[in-house]
Write a protein that holds these residues in place. Structure first.
Motif, mmCIF file in Angstrom:
data_model
loop_
_atom_site.group_PDB
_atom_site.id
_atom_site.type_symbol
_atom_site.label_atom_id
_atom_site.label_comp_id
_atom_site.label_asym_id
_atom_site.label_seq_id
_atom_site.Cartn_x
_atom_site.Cartn_y
_atom_site.Cartn_z
ATOM 1 N N MET A 440 0.798 -1.230 0.000
ATOM 2 C CA MET A 440 0.000 0.000 0.000
ATOM 3 C C MET A 440 0.835 1.287 0.000
ATOM 4 S SD MET A 440 -1.489 0.244 3.842
ATOM 5 C CE MET A 440 -2.056 -1.400 4.019
ATOM 6 N N LEU A 441 2.080 1.212 0.513
ATOM 7 C CA LEU A 441 2.851 2.460 0.585
ATOM 8 C C LEU A 441 3.771 2.678 -0.626
ATOM 9 C CD1 LEU A 441 3.629 2.756 4.417
ATOM 10 C CD2 LEU A 441 1.854 3.875 3.076
ATOM 11 N N TYR A 442 3.768 1.695 -1.549
ATOM 12 C CA TYR A 442 4.598 1.880 -2.755
ATOM 13 C C TYR A 442 4.134 3.106 -3.525
ATOM 14 C CZ TYR A 442 6.381 -2.971 -2.359
ATOM 15 O OH TYR A 442 6.960 -4.142 -1.953
ATOM 16 N N LYS A 443 5.145 3.811 -4.100
ATOM 17 C CA LYS A 443 4.796 4.904 -5.033
ATOM 18 C C LYS A 443 4.489 4.261 -6.387
ATOM 19 C CE LYS A 443 8.104 7.546 -2.472
ATOM 20 N NZ LYS A 443 9.527 7.775 -2.348
ATOM 21 N N PRO A 444 3.777 4.987 -7.279
ATOM 22 C CA PRO A 444 3.379 4.351 -8.550
ATOM 23 C C PRO A 444 4.555 3.722 -9.301
ATOM 24 C CG PRO A 444 2.296 6.465 -8.308
ATOM 25 C CD PRO A 444 3.211 6.327 -7.145
ATOM 26 N N THR A 445 5.695 4.427 -9.343
ATOM 27 C CA THR A 445 6.809 3.906 -10.164
ATOM 28 C C THR A 445 7.453 2.677 -9.512
ATOM 29 O OG1 THR A 445 8.333 5.409 -9.054
ATOM 30 C CG2 THR A 445 7.387 6.186 -11.133
ATOM 31 N N GLU A 446 7.267 2.517 -8.223
ATOM 32 C CA GLU A 446 7.880 1.369 -7.543
ATOM 33 C C GLU A 446 7.209 0.037 -7.937
ATOM 34 O OE1 GLU A 446 9.676 3.449 -3.483
ATOM 35 O OE2 GLU A 446 7.650 2.621 -3.446
ATOM 36 N N PHE A 447 6.088 0.125 -8.626
ATOM 37 C CA PHE A 447 5.437 -1.111 -9.082
ATOM 38 C C PHE A 447 6.049 -1.632 -10.382
ATOM 39 C CE2 PHE A 447 1.938 0.271 -6.243
ATOM 40 C CZ PHE A 447 1.744 -0.928 -5.557
ATOM 41 N N LEU A 454 1.006 -5.050 -8.111
ATOM 42 C CA LEU A 454 0.170 -3.905 -8.489
ATOM 43 C C LEU A 454 -1.291 -4.364 -8.687
ATOM 44 C CD1 LEU A 454 -0.253 -0.962 -9.454
ATOM 45 C CD2 LEU A 454 0.415 -1.709 -11.747
ATOM 46 N N GLN A 455 -1.395 -5.475 -9.443
ATOM 47 C CA GLN A 455 -2.744 -5.987 -9.699
ATOM 48 C C GLN A 455 -3.465 -6.316 -8.384
ATOM 49 O OE1 GLN A 455 -3.596 -9.485 -12.217
ATOM 50 N NE2 GLN A 455 -2.655 -8.219 -13.841
ATOM 51 N N ASN A 456 -2.733 -6.977 -7.481
ATOM 52 C CA ASN A 456 -3.333 -7.332 -6.188
ATOM 53 C C ASN A 456 -3.742 -6.083 -5.411
ATOM 54 O OD1 ASN A 456 -2.762 -9.911 -6.852
ATOM 55 N ND2 ASN A 456 -1.011 -10.155 -5.461
ATOM 56 N N GLU A 457 -2.825 -5.102 -5.403
ATOM 57 C CA GLU A 457 -3.086 -3.872 -4.636
ATOM 58 C C GLU A 457 -4.347 -3.170 -5.147
ATOM 59 O OE1 GLU A 457 -2.121 -2.296 -2.049
ATOM 60 O OE2 GLU A 457 -2.574 -0.171 -2.421
ATOM 61 N N ILE A 458 -4.420 -3.047 -6.477
ATOM 62 C CA ILE A 458 -5.579 -2.337 -7.047
ATOM 63 C C ILE A 458 -6.858 -3.170 -6.881
ATOM 64 C CG2 ILE A 458 -6.596 -1.404 -9.197
ATOM 65 C CD1 ILE A 458 -4.286 0.317 -8.210
ATOM 66 N N SER A 459 -6.774 -4.475 -7.206
ATOM 67 C CA SER A 459 -8.034 -5.250 -7.178
ATOM 68 C C SER A 459 -8.545 -5.433 -5.751
ATOM 69 C CB SER A 459 -7.883 -6.591 -7.889
ATOM 70 O OG SER A 459 -6.931 -7.370 -7.216
ATOM 71 N N GLY A 464 -12.940 -3.878 -2.058
ATOM 72 C CA GLY A 464 -13.475 -3.350 -0.796
ATOM 73 C C GLY A 464 -14.157 -2.001 -0.936
ATOM 74 N N ASN A 465 -13.620 -1.129 -1.794
ATOM 75 C CA ASN A 465 -14.081 0.262 -1.787
ATOM 76 C C ASN A 465 -14.989 0.633 -2.961
ATOM 77 O OD1 ASN A 465 -12.469 0.428 0.495
ATOM 78 N ND2 ASN A 465 -10.679 1.114 -0.674
ATOM 79 N N SER A 515 -9.156 3.859 -5.367
ATOM 80 C CA SER A 515 -10.433 3.138 -5.266
ATOM 81 C C SER A 515 -11.474 3.978 -4.530
ATOM 82 C CB SER A 515 -10.240 1.786 -4.573
ATOM 83 O OG SER A 515 -9.774 1.987 -3.261
ATOM 84 N N LYS A 516 -11.032 4.770 -3.541
ATOM 85 C CA LYS A 516 -12.000 5.639 -2.843
ATOM 86 C C LYS A 516 -12.498 6.717 -3.812
ATOM 87 C CE LYS A 516 -12.346 4.386 1.617
ATOM 88 N NZ LYS A 516 -13.554 4.210 2.372
ATOM 89 N N ALA A 517 -11.571 7.244 -4.672
ATOM 90 C CA ALA A 517 -12.006 8.244 -5.662
ATOM 91 C C ALA A 517 -13.021 7.606 -6.611
ATOM 92 C CB ALA A 517 -10.796 8.777 -6.429
#
Ligand SMILES: NC(=O)c1ccc[n+]([C@@H]2O[C@H](COP(=O)([O-])OP(=O)(O)OC[C@H]3O[C@@H](n4cnc5c(N)ncnc54)[C@H](OP(=O)(O)O)[C@@H]3O)[C@@H](O)[C@H]2O)c1
Length: 613
Positions: A440-447, A454-459, A464-465, A515-517
C-alpha cells in the motif's frame, strides 16, 4: 359481604350486591349464581371457557397401582421434605412470604389432589436426577388427576385446586421429551393461564393467588420464549391490564424475592410486546426499555454477579456467576427481556457497517437516542469486540453478521434486516473498507516489474471500496425505498480527493486513494439514477480520526510526523487527529443536512469540500 374461607369465594346478602362488587372484574357471562334460595343467598362462581374442554390427563400411565417402592411407607415423608427444602426454592423465588412452602403445604393436609400433586412434583424431580423411579411420579400424578378433574368444574378458583393444577403443569413442562408446543397443548387441556389470571384478578388482594399466578406465568414465559408466541390470549390480557395491583405488589425492589418477581413480570411484558398483534411503535418501545433500565438501576447490589467473564468466540455473551439461585434466575429473565427488546425495536432504522473504533463510535452515538434502531454489521462474531456488550446495554442495537464483499452473504443479511424492520431502512452508512495490500505504501513507479503486486493492490482495494459498496447498496435498495429518510452514505477519505493528493504530495496508498475516488464516482452515479425516487447519496470524509490505526501510527514517530507534515500542507493549523466523538457528531450533522440539492457530492465532515481535517 363476607369473603369465604378461600379468597375466591364471596358470600353476599343478595345477588345484586355481589354483582355490583364484581362488575368491573369479571364479565357477566362468566358468572354463575349457585343459590339455594333464588336471589337472596348463595355463591357466585366464575366460569371460564378454558376449563370446559375435556380434561385429558397428560402423560399418565394407564394404571395407578401403588409402585413397590412406596410400600415401605418412608417415601411420602421423604418426598414432602424434598418438596419443601429443594423444590420450594424455585416456587417461592418471587414470594417473600414463601407461600409454597407454608400455606400451600398446609392446604395439602386437607386437599388430597394437592398433596398428590406435591408428591408427584417432588418424585418427578428426583426421578430426573436419577434418585427415584419414574413410576412413583406416574402413580401420584395419576391419583392427583383422578381426584382433581371432577372437582375442578365446581371449584376451579379454589386456592388448593389452583396450586395443584400449577404443580401438575410444572411436571408436564419438566418432562424431558415434551417440546414446548406439546407441553403447551397438554397444559392447556389441563387449565389455561387465563384461569389463573382471572382467579387473581377476581381476588386482587390475595397474595396466595398472586404467587400461584406467578409460577404459572414463569412456565408460560418459558413456552412463549421458545415457541415465539404471545404469552396471553387477548382475553387474558385485558384481565391482566385490569390487574393494576401487579405493579404495586412487585415494587419494593430491596426485597430479593420481590425484585425477582418484578423482572419476571417485565420479561412477560416484553414477550407480549414482541409477539402480540399490536404495532411495535416507537412510543411503546422506549417505555419498556425504561422499565428494564429502572430494574437494573434499582435492584439490590446483591443481584450483581460475583464474577463476570469476558465474551469469547465460543461464548459471545461471556459468563456470569452469582451468589444464589434466586439472582441467577432473575438474570435469566433480565437477559430474555433484554434480548427481546434488542430484536424487536421499532422500524426507524439507521444502518451501519463495521465494528471498530469509528464504527463503534457511530453505533454508540446513534444508539444513545432510543428512537433510532441501529443495525451494526460485522464480518464475524469473532471480531465483534465490545459491540455485543453495547448491544446488551442499548436494546435499539441489532448485530448482524455479513461479509460485505460477498453478494450472497449480503442478500442473506438483507433478508434478516427485512424481518427485523418490516422491510424498511432509513439511512445506510457504508463504513467498512479495504486499505489495500502490503504494497500500500509503494509509489506508482515502484510497481515497475511488480505487476502482480500492483494488480493485487488495485483489485483488493477496488473489491473493498468500489464493488463492496455496490453489492451492499443494491442488496439494501428495496429496504431504502420503503424508508422515510432514503439516504445512502459512503464513508470516503480526503486521501481520495485530487486537490488533497496534489497539495499534500503523498505518492503512496495507490490502491486505497484511487479506489475511494472511484467509490465517490459510483456514489454520484447512484445519485443520478435514484434522484427521481427521492433517494439521496453522499460520499463523506470523516477527517483524520483518533482510531486504533491512528494511535498505532502515533507510536511510530517517524511515520506519524511524515503524515502530519504532509497533512499540514493542506491545513497548516493541524496538530493531529480529532476524537472519534467529534468526527462522528460532525458527520451526523452533515448526514442530517443531506438533501436533493447536495445529493451525490463528496463532502468533508465539516460539510464543505475544503476542510478535510
Ligand atoms: N481512520 C481514519 O483516520 C480515516 C481517515 C479517513 C477515512 N477513513 C475511512 O473511515 C472508514 C472507517 O475507517 P476506520 O479507521 O474506522 O477503520 P476500521 O475501524 O478498521 O473499520 C473497517 C471495518 O471494516 C470491516 N470490514 C472490512 N472488510 C469487511 C468485509 N468484507 N465484510 C464486513 N466488514 C468488513 C472491518 O471488520 P473486521 O474488524 O472484521 O476486519 C472493520 O471493522 C473507512 O471507510 C476509511 O476509509 C478513516
Amino acid at each position: 359481604m363476607r369473603q369465604g374461607k378461600h379468597h375466591d369465594l364471596f358470600f353476599a346478602e343478595d345477588r345484586g350486591e355481589l354483582l355490583n362488587f364484581l362488575d368491573d372484574l369479571i364479565p357477566q357471562e362468566k358468572l354463575q349464581w349457585v343459590s339455594e334460595d333464588a336471589n337472596t343467598s348463595g355463591q357466585l362462581q366464575c366460569l371460564t371457557t378454558t376449563i370446559e374442554p375435556t380434561l385429558t390427563p397428560p402423560l399418565l400411565s394407564p394404571t395407578a397401582e401403588e409402585p413397590a417402592s412406596l410400600l415401605n411407607g418412608h417415601e411420602k415423608p421423604r418426598l414432602l421434605r424434598y418438596y419443601k427444602t429443594v423444590m420450594c426454592k424455585w416456587f417461592d423465588c418471587c414470594d417473600p412470604s414463601k407461600h409454597w412452602s407454608t400455606t400451600i403445604l398446609e392446604l395439602a393436609e386437607t386437599c388430597l389432589p394437592l398433596k398428590n400433586a406435591i408428591l408427584a412434583v417432588a418424585s418427578k424431580h428426583l426421578s430426573l436426577i436419577g434418585n427415584m423411579d419414574e413410576s412413583v411420579t406416574l402413580h401420584y400424578q395419576s391419583l392427583a388427576f383422578r381426584e382433581l378433574l371432577p372437582a375442578l368444574s365446581s371449584s376451579a378458583y379454589e386456592l388448593d385446586m389452583l396450586a395443584a393444577v400449577a404443580l401438575l403443569r410444572f411436571i408436564v413442562q419438566m418432562t424431558a421429551n415434551s417440546t414446548p408446543d406439546s407441553a403447551e397443548r397438554n397444559a392447556i387441556s389441563l387449565l389455561g393461564i387465563e384461569v389463573f389470571v382471572e382467579a387473581w384478578s377476581s381476588n386482587p388482594h390475595s397474595i396466595t393467588h398472586s404467587v400461584i399466578f406467578m409460577n404459572v406465568l414463569r412456565l408460560y414465559i418459558h413456552a412463549a420464549w421458545t415457541s415465539k408466541q404471545s404469552l396471553l390470549s387477548e382475553l387474558a390480557k385485558s384481565r391482566w391490564k385490569r390487574c393494576t395491583l401487579m405493579d404495586s405488589v412487585y415494587s419494593d425492589l430491596s426485597d430479593p424475592r420481590i425484585c425477582n418477581g418484578r423482572i419476571t413480570l417485565i420479561a412477560a411484558q416484553m414477550l407480549d410486546y414482541c409477539y402480540d398483534n399490536e404495532p411495535k411503535t416507537a412510543e411503546r418501545w422506549p417505555g419498556l426499555c425504561e422499565k428494564l433500565d429502572a430494574w437494573l438501576t434499582n435492584k439490590p447490589a446483591s443481584f450483581d454477579p460475583i464474577e463476570e467473564c469476558e465474551p469469547t468466540a465460543a461464548q459471545p455473551f461471556g459468563a456470569v456467576r452469582f451468589d444464589e439461585e434466586i439472582q441467577a434466575i432473575a438474570w435469566v429473565y433480565y437477559c430474555i427481556a433484554g434480548l427481546m427488546l434488542i430484536n424487536n425495536a421499532p422500524p426507524s432504522v439507521v444502518f451501519w457497517f463495521s465494528k471498530e473504533v469509528r464504527g463503534f463510535g457511530f453505533v454508540q452515538e446513534l444508539a444513545a437516542k432510543p428512537e433510532n434502531h441501529v443495525i451494526a454489521f460485522i464480518r464475524s462474531q469473532s471480531t465483534a469486540g465490545e459491540l455485543n456488550k453495547l448491544a446488551v446495554q442499548h436494546r435499539n442495537i441489532d448485530v448482524v453478521e455479513a461479509d460485505l464483499f460477498n453478494p450472497e452473504s449480503l442478500k442473506k443479511a438483507a433478508d434478516e434486516v427485512t424481518a427485523k424492520t418490516d422491510g424498511k431502512l432509513d439511512v445506510l452508512i457504508h463504513n467498512a473498507f479495504s486499505a489495500g495490500t502490503e504494497a500500500m505504501l509503494y509509489k506508482p513507479t515502484e510497481f515497475t516489474g511488480r505487476e502482480q503486486e500492483l494488480q493485487n493492490e488495485i483489485s483488493e482495494a477496488i473489491k473493498g471500496n468500489v464493488l463492496g459498496p455496490i453489492y451492499t447498496i443494491n442488496a439494501f435498495l428495496p429496504l431504502l425505498r420503503n424508508g422515510t429518510e432514503k439516504k445512502i452514505i459512503y464513508i470516503s477519505t480526503g486521501a481520495g480527493d485530487i486537490e488533497v493528493i496534489r497539495v499534500s504530495g503523498q505518492p503512496g496508498q495507490l490502491g486505497y486513494a484511487s479506489s475511494k475516488a472511484a467509490g465517490n464516482a459510483v456514489i454520484a452515479k447512484y445519485a443520478a439514477e435514484l434522484a427521481d425516487e427521492g433517494i439521496k447519496t453522499l460520499s463523506l470524509s470523516p477527517g483524520w480520526v483518533n482510531t486504533d490505526a491512528a494511535q498505532m501510527l502515533q507510536q511510530n514517530e517517524v511515520m506519524f510526523n511524515y503524515f502530519l507534515k504532509s497533512f499540514q500542507k493542506v491545513d497548516p493549523n493541524l496538530k493531529g487527529p480529532i476524537s472519534v466523538q467529534e468526527s462522528v457528531q460532525a458527520q451526523l450533522a452533515v448526514i442530517a443536512a443531506l438533501d436533493a440539492a447536495t445529493s451525490g457530492r463528496f463532502l468533508t465532515h465539516r460539510g464543505d469540500a475544503t476542510s478535510w481535517f
